[in-house]
Design a protein around this motif. Structure first.
Motif, short mmCIF file in Angstrom:
data_model
loop_
_atom_site.label_atom_id
_atom_site.label_comp_id
_atom_site.label_asym_id
_atom_site.label_seq_id
_atom_site.Cartn_x
_atom_site.Cartn_y
_atom_site.Cartn_z
N MET A 350 0.81 -1.22 0.00
CA MET A 350 0.00 0.00 0.00
C MET A 350 0.84 1.27 0.00
O MET A 350 0.32 2.36 -0.24
CB MET A 350 -0.92 0.00 1.22
CG MET A 350 -1.95 -1.11 1.23
SD MET A 350 -3.02 -1.04 2.69
CE MET A 350 -3.92 0.48 2.34
N VAL A 351 2.13 1.16 0.27
CA VAL A 351 2.99 2.33 0.43
C VAL A 351 2.92 3.30 -0.75
O VAL A 351 2.70 4.51 -0.55
CB VAL A 351 4.44 1.91 0.71
CG1 VAL A 351 5.41 3.08 0.52
CG2 VAL A 351 4.56 1.38 2.15
N PRO A 352 3.09 2.87 -2.00
CA PRO A 352 3.05 3.85 -3.11
C PRO A 352 1.75 4.62 -3.17
O PRO A 352 1.75 5.86 -3.29
CB PRO A 352 3.26 2.98 -4.36
CG PRO A 352 4.01 1.78 -3.85
CD PRO A 352 3.45 1.52 -2.49
N GLY A 353 0.61 3.92 -3.09
CA GLY A 353 -0.67 4.60 -3.17
C GLY A 353 -0.92 5.55 -2.00
O GLY A 353 -1.48 6.64 -2.17
N VAL A 354 -0.48 5.14 -0.82
CA VAL A 354 -0.65 5.98 0.36
C VAL A 354 0.11 7.29 0.20
O VAL A 354 -0.41 8.38 0.50
CB VAL A 354 -0.18 5.23 1.63
CG1 VAL A 354 0.07 6.20 2.77
CG2 VAL A 354 -1.21 4.19 2.04
N ILE A 358 -0.94 11.23 0.17
CA ILE A 358 -0.35 12.29 0.99
C ILE A 358 0.11 13.44 0.10
O ILE A 358 -0.06 14.62 0.44
CB ILE A 358 0.83 11.77 1.84
CG1 ILE A 358 0.38 10.66 2.79
CG2 ILE A 358 1.46 12.91 2.65
CD1 ILE A 358 1.52 10.04 3.59
N THR A 359 0.66 13.13 -1.07
CA THR A 359 1.10 14.16 -2.00
C THR A 359 -0.07 15.00 -2.49
O THR A 359 0.09 16.20 -2.74
CB THR A 359 1.84 13.52 -3.19
OG1 THR A 359 2.98 12.80 -2.70
CG2 THR A 359 2.30 14.56 -4.20
N SER A 360 -1.25 14.40 -2.60
CA SER A 360 -2.42 15.17 -3.02
C SER A 360 -2.83 16.17 -1.93
O SER A 360 -3.45 17.19 -2.24
CB SER A 360 -3.59 14.23 -3.33
OG SER A 360 -4.13 13.66 -2.14
N VAL A 361 -2.47 15.88 -0.68
CA VAL A 361 -2.78 16.78 0.44
C VAL A 361 -1.64 17.75 0.68
O VAL A 361 -1.84 18.94 0.95
CB VAL A 361 -3.07 15.97 1.72
CG1 VAL A 361 -3.36 16.91 2.89
CG2 VAL A 361 -4.22 15.01 1.51
#
Length: 366
Positions: A350-354, A358-361
């Motif tokens: 899940m690390v890449p998607g997570v 976070i980058t979108s925030v």
């Protein structure tokens, strides 16, 4: 284990003495082989998941609480900045402390991860903190840039190395940062096993016991700001965790919106007593106060925090839904149902998607 079996086979027929002595001697050999087999399996599991970082952690002999200030120190960061940098009021800022960093003595942890031994000035906690710098950090084109930060919290029991060695967070994110898919975050993973291997501090300040919250939300961020080009704005900080660390990430981000803009929970829980060894879960008042649902409901103002909460049904999913139902703007909650066991293999994938979330925030600044 092969050596213990070989020794047993070698000595099996050489045992002398009365019959009872021979039987006892051979039983002792069998027991010794069984013990070494169990020990080998434990070591293999620990090495694969980095549950304990040292023998002191396993045996519970490490001491990481030097003092427990009875009165919480004044919080100069309450005016809106992480780590207290640039806070409002007349509170004096502590002098910067330059830390010494070294490599992590663990073959599973990448060579570009640094470790320092931090003495928490406010919390009275002493422990190691692991730091990884994004590829842009040493790029001359970014020499005047300050970087966003994600604090990474392990589960319980758990090691500060787990995010790097088992979940491969830096190895997975480095190419994504170079491609511009993920913002160039500084990744920081502090020690959270503070009271031995049978007591979970729950990332909470517990009077007379430990100031784990102050350690994570003030001492560790201050160290990062003192030693790296990290952005002090809470809008540029996030906290993420898995399992017991997921509970911490949710709770700390909601309780400290003046320090974190985003929180990520991977298979976490709301009720501290879900962890049977939780010190917080054994105290009714602390248990209630540290439940993220109650934090949201009792906040004077809804915290400006974005949450990403994932979990399987019966393993964090319903807890995320409860927070989402209680949250009010500007708090936002994205709940993601997952499949699979409560394990590092699930969280690692899940690390890449997570981190894209976070980058979108917290996007990279131009």
């Amino acid at each position: 284990m092969p050596i213990s079996i070989a020794v047993a086979l070698l000595l099996w027929g050489k045992v002398r003495g009365p019959r009872p002595v021979q039987i006892l001697s051979r039983l002792a050999m069998i027991v010794f082989c069984q013990v070494t087999a169990v020990l080998m399996v434990f070591i293999m599991v620990n090495n694969a998941n980095l549950i304990y970082g040292s023998w002191d952690d396993l045996l519970g002999t490490g001491k990481h609480v030097r003092a427990v200030p009875s009165v919480p120190p004044a919080d100069p960061g309450a005016g809106g900045t992480a780590g207290g940098q640039g806070g409002s009021g007349d509170a004096k800022q502590p002098p910067k402390v330059a830390q010494q960093f070294r490599g992590v003595d663990d073959p599973k942890v990448p060579n570009d991860v640094q470790k320092t031994d931090l003495k928490g000035q406010l919390s009275g906690v002493d422990g190691e903190v692991l730091v990884w710098l994004p590829p842009q950090y040493h790029d001359p084109a970014f020499k005047d840039k300050k970087f966003p930060v994600v604090e990474l919290i392990p589960g319980f029991p758990g090691s500060s190395s787990t995010w790097y060695g088992t979940l491969k967070v830096s190895e997975q994110l480095k190419p994504l940062m170079q491609q511009g898919k993920v913002a160039p975050f500084i990744l920081v993973s502090p020690r959270t096993l503070l009271l031995g291997n049978s007591t979970d501090a729950g990332c909470t300040d517990v009077p007379g016991k430990v100031n784990a919250d102050t350690w994570l939300t003030r001492d560790v961020p201050q160290m990062v700001l003192d030693n790296f080009r990290a952005d002090a704005s809470p809008d540029r900080w996030a906290v993420a965790g898995y399992s017991a660390g997921a509970h911490c990430a949710t709770k700390l981000s909601l309780a400290h919106p003046n320090r974190y803009r985003a929180g990520v929970s991977l298979s976490g829980y709301n009720d501290p007593a879900t962890e049977k060894d939780s010190l917080v879960g054994k105290d009714p008042k602390l248990r209630e106060a540290n439940n993220p649902v109650n934090i949201v409901k009792t906040a004077a103002q809804p915290p400006k925090v974005a949450l990403y909460i994932s979990g399987n049904k019966g393993d964090g999913y319903e807890d995320g839904q409860a927070i989402a139902a209680a949250a009010k703007a500007p708090t936002t909650v994205q709940v993601q149902e997952t499949t699979g066991p409560h394990s590092s293999d699930v969280w690692k994938n899940m690390v890449p998607g997570v981190f894209e979330w976070i980058t979108s925030v917290i996007p990279a600044q131009p």
